[in-house]
Scaffold this motif. Sequence first.
Motif: not given
Length: 339
Positions: A74-76, A80, A280-281
């Motif tokens: 779950t860590h963005p 990535e 992050i996004e």
Amino acid sequence: MNIKKIAELAGVSVSTVSKIMNNYSDISEETKTRVLQIMKETGYVPSNSAKTLATKRSNLIGVIFAGKLNIDFTHPFFIEVLNSFKKQMGVLGYDLLFFSNEKSHTVDGDYLARCRHFQVDGCIIVTGQQLEPSIYELDQSEIPCIGVDIELTGKTSGYIMSDNFNMAYKVVEHFYLQGYRKLGYIGSTMESHISNIREKGYKNAIESFGLTIHDTWFMNGDTFFEASGYEAMKTMMKRGHIPRAIFAASDLLAIGAMRALKEASLEVPKDIAIIGCDDIEACQYTTPTITTIRQNKEKIGKLAALMLFDLINNQAEASNIVVEPELIIRASCGGGNMD
């Protein structure tokens, strides 16, 4: 049918068959053709275990989310990095094996024993918090390892991370140029090496601009996630006096802090400016959008893969790489009117 029988039928050694299976160029076309024809006639398809037996290579890379308070899928930021790592390792011919650190695998994880059991060729270690001693046992072993945001010291280990000191300087410089002088910080737990590095770099940068460090404006949560940022900001506000600008050690901490400020009817950046870290996004879709330090996640993942490949194949010695961060300016940090 197995690799030894193929070698016997072809009148060659097991190592020759192995080289043909792995596309080595130092085998004559005649021998290669004969072995491939026998494999075709017998219907033999090399399994991963057969390749491991022949080459002592499994073409498996262990992936470890280190720490008892671990990060996960779950860590963005880390997901990535791992996506980039996975793509590059796939190009290089490797598959990934993820190791669990749940209670069923003992309190300490015993990573080295499990890595040897599965005969992984190398490991990538992604840092969490409250690292298990077995992480360092693996680091000091014969298995090549690359750490992301964790400093490894083994003879066959290296690590890669963003330049956290330069990152902190960029933040303070931007605050200073925008007129902010009363600066605070929200980090993760004191057991987080990365959070501590960023805080130290931030304090050094504050002092380099001749500003005063106010310890009451420096808070640490339990994790890098939103809830910790929310609680840290609430605690800071309860003290009755808040800074005019805050550097959060992750974007998720920044998002949590912004929620606490909104509940207190304080506006970002009118009442307090915020800069996050990671890019992050979600930073593009918050209100206001978040000014942040971009860590080059794709580059970090690709470099980690290439570094590990070189260690596995003895093409380079263990090394440590620092990746340059970039300040991404958005709406959460406006002019501070010299306050």
